[in-house]
Write a protein that holds these residues in place. Structure first.
Motif, mmCIF file in Angstrom:
data_model
loop_
_atom_site.group_PDB
_atom_site.id
_atom_site.type_symbol
_atom_site.label_atom_id
_atom_site.label_comp_id
_atom_site.label_asym_id
_atom_site.label_seq_id
_atom_site.Cartn_x
_atom_site.Cartn_y
_atom_site.Cartn_z
ATOM 1 N N LEU A 12 16.456 54.451 0.856
ATOM 2 C CA LEU A 12 16.679 53.047 0.306
ATOM 3 C C LEU A 12 18.150 52.114 0.209
ATOM 4 C CD1 LEU A 12 13.274 51.838 -1.343
ATOM 5 C CD2 LEU A 12 14.181 51.019 0.405
ATOM 6 N N LYS A 13 18.086 53.555 -1.280
ATOM 7 C CA LYS A 13 19.845 53.304 -1.145
ATOM 8 C C LYS A 13 20.955 53.057 -0.118
ATOM 9 C CE LYS A 13 19.774 55.034 -5.164
ATOM 10 N NZ LYS A 13 18.461 55.048 -5.944
ATOM 11 N N SER A 14 20.869 53.657 0.738
ATOM 12 C CA SER A 14 21.378 53.637 2.134
ATOM 13 C C SER A 14 21.262 52.463 3.096
ATOM 14 C CB SER A 14 21.690 54.663 2.988
ATOM 15 O OG SER A 14 19.727 54.810 3.880
ATOM 16 N N ILE A 15 20.437 51.668 2.839
ATOM 17 C CA ILE A 15 19.664 50.337 3.416
ATOM 18 C C ILE A 15 20.881 49.338 2.729
ATOM 19 C CG2 ILE A 15 18.344 49.212 4.421
ATOM 20 C CD1 ILE A 15 16.588 51.376 5.078
ATOM 21 N N GLY A 16 21.384 48.553 3.369
ATOM 22 C CA GLY A 16 22.629 47.266 2.828
ATOM 23 C C GLY A 16 21.315 46.339 2.670
ATOM 24 N N GLY A 17 21.471 45.451 1.306
ATOM 25 C CA GLY A 17 20.464 44.694 1.011
ATOM 26 C C GLY A 17 19.215 45.160 0.951
ATOM 27 N N ALA A 18 18.599 46.168 0.801
ATOM 28 C CA ALA A 18 17.039 46.713 0.318
ATOM 29 C C ALA A 18 17.127 46.594 -0.385
ATOM 30 C CB ALA A 18 16.954 47.695 0.989
ATOM 31 N N PRO A 19 16.017 46.735 -0.741
ATOM 32 C CA PRO A 19 15.729 47.542 -3.001
ATOM 33 C C PRO A 19 16.035 48.377 -3.417
ATOM 34 C CG PRO A 19 13.728 46.235 -2.060
ATOM 35 C CD PRO A 19 14.483 46.604 -1.087
ATOM 36 N N ASP A 20 17.087 49.147 -4.485
ATOM 37 C CA ASP A 20 17.557 50.104 -4.373
ATOM 38 C C ASP A 20 16.635 51.287 -4.249
ATOM 39 O OD1 ASP A 20 20.528 48.793 -4.741
ATOM 40 O OD2 ASP A 20 20.359 49.161 -6.513
ATOM 41 N N ASP A 21 15.229 50.421 -5.098
ATOM 42 C CA ASP A 21 14.337 52.067 -5.078
ATOM 43 C C ASP A 21 13.066 51.393 -5.048
ATOM 44 O OD1 ASP A 21 13.510 51.071 -7.570
ATOM 45 O OD2 ASP A 21 15.036 52.282 -8.754
ATOM 46 N N VAL A 22 11.804 52.805 -4.772
ATOM 47 C CA VAL A 22 11.063 51.689 -4.657
ATOM 48 C C VAL A 22 10.039 51.341 -5.905
ATOM 49 C CG1 VAL A 22 8.106 53.136 -4.857
ATOM 50 C CG2 VAL A 22 10.501 54.379 -2.712
ATOM 51 N N ALA A 23 10.134 51.581 -7.264
ATOM 52 C CA ALA A 23 9.993 50.601 -8.424
ATOM 53 C C ALA A 23 10.370 49.180 -7.950
ATOM 54 C CB ALA A 23 10.446 51.521 -9.372
ATOM 55 N N ASN A 24 11.549 49.430 -7.468
ATOM 56 C CA ASN A 24 12.312 47.299 -7.417
ATOM 57 C C ASN A 24 11.873 46.744 -6.843
ATOM 58 O OD1 ASN A 24 14.317 47.551 -8.892
ATOM 59 N ND2 ASN A 24 15.655 48.344 -8.472
ATOM 60 N N LEU A 25 11.284 47.386 -5.759
ATOM 61 C CA LEU A 25 10.990 46.433 -4.296
ATOM 62 C C LEU A 25 9.386 46.972 -4.109
ATOM 63 C CD1 LEU A 25 11.260 47.920 -0.372
ATOM 64 C CD2 LEU A 25 8.697 47.940 -1.425
ATOM 65 N N ALA A 26 9.083 47.544 -4.791
ATOM 66 C CA ALA A 26 7.352 47.870 -5.381
ATOM 67 C C ALA A 26 7.226 46.649 -6.288
ATOM 68 C CB ALA A 26 6.501 48.525 -6.220
ATOM 69 N N GLU A 27 7.736 46.266 -7.358
ATOM 70 C CA GLU A 27 8.234 45.453 -8.389
ATOM 71 C C GLU A 27 7.997 43.824 -7.567
ATOM 72 O OE1 GLU A 27 10.227 43.029 -11.782
ATOM 73 O OE2 GLU A 27 10.595 45.785 -11.888
ATOM 74 N N LYS A 28 8.972 43.659 -6.330
ATOM 75 C CA LYS A 28 9.268 42.734 -5.360
ATOM 76 C C LYS A 28 7.955 42.099 -4.652
ATOM 77 C CE LYS A 28 14.388 42.749 -5.140
ATOM 78 N NZ LYS A 28 15.180 41.984 -4.817
ATOM 79 N N VAL A 29 7.054 42.674 -4.348
ATOM 80 C CA VAL A 29 6.219 42.792 -3.102
ATOM 81 C C VAL A 29 4.272 42.255 -4.075
ATOM 82 C CG1 VAL A 29 7.479 43.283 -1.009
ATOM 83 C CG2 VAL A 29 5.560 44.945 -2.787
ATOM 84 N N GLY A 30 4.753 43.138 -5.619
ATOM 85 C CA GLY A 30 3.591 42.925 -6.636
ATOM 86 C C GLY A 30 2.506 43.865 -5.951
ATOM 87 N N ILE A 31 2.810 44.789 -6.097
ATOM 88 C CA ILE A 31 2.268 46.370 -5.813
ATOM 89 C C ILE A 31 1.982 47.601 -6.594
ATOM 90 C CG2 ILE A 31 1.464 45.158 -3.772
ATOM 91 C CD1 ILE A 31 2.626 47.732 -2.241
ATOM 92 N N ASP A 32 1.666 48.504 -7.104
ATOM 93 C CA ASP A 32 2.228 49.687 -7.535
ATOM 94 C C ASP A 32 3.447 50.705 -6.737
ATOM 95 O OD1 ASP A 32 0.978 51.715 -9.631
ATOM 96 O OD2 ASP A 32 1.121 52.713 -7.773
ATOM 97 N N PRO A 33 4.204 51.194 -7.272
ATOM 98 C CA PRO A 33 5.092 52.016 -6.752
ATOM 99 C C PRO A 33 4.100 52.830 -5.788
ATOM 100 C CG PRO A 33 5.922 51.427 -9.378
ATOM 101 C CD PRO A 33 4.520 51.004 -8.740
ATOM 102 N N ALA A 34 3.110 53.643 -6.616
ATOM 103 C CA ALA A 34 2.694 54.840 -5.926
ATOM 104 C C ALA A 34 2.033 54.169 -4.389
ATOM 105 C CB ALA A 34 1.665 55.270 -6.709
ATOM 106 N N MET A 35 1.400 52.963 -4.100
ATOM 107 C CA MET A 35 1.268 51.916 -2.697
ATOM 108 C C MET A 35 2.328 51.876 -2.125
ATOM 109 S SD MET A 35 -1.577 51.876 -1.501
ATOM 110 C CE MET A 35 -1.780 51.783 -0.262
#
Length: 122
Positions: A12-35
């Protein structure tokens, strides 16, 4: 689990513009980080298959195609899925461990249980 998470976070960190980590991505889409981890890994797997990546991942995870579509969008689209697909190809055991929570060799039951838990159907 920490190893797999850092592997996904590294991609994720290597992809420009993507959230920095799984936790941030999960928060943005409203699901649990494990999911979110499972969804990303499954999207990476289904990206290599014939058919619609999001629909195939939805069938495997039980997650709504809208949620999975948001994840694809957050990580930079279908092109970015190639990075996850390559990571899976290069180290398939780390991703199967990520998806196979109970260690029985079958990831579908684990992913289905997570999706049920996510939607409160357990």
């Amino acid at each position: 689990m920490e190893n797999e998470m850092s592997l996904l976070d590294g991609i994720l960190k290597s992809i420009g513009g993507a959230p920095d980590d799984v936790a941030n991505l999960a928060e943005k889409v409203g699901i649990d980080p494990a999911m979110a981890e499972k969804a990303i890994a499954t999207l990476g797997q289904t990206h290599q298959m014939q058919g619609d990546t999001v629909e195939l991942a939805s069938a495997k995870t039980g997650l709504d195609t809208g949620v999975l579509g948001q994840i694809v969008e957050q990580i930079g689209g279908e092109g970015s899925l190639m990075e996850f697909a390559n990571a899976i190809k290069n180290d398939p055991t780390s991703f199967s461990k990520l998806l196979d929570r109970d260690g029985d060799g079958d990831v579908i039951d684990d992913v289905t249980d997570m999706a049920k838990g996510l939607f409160g159907k357990k």
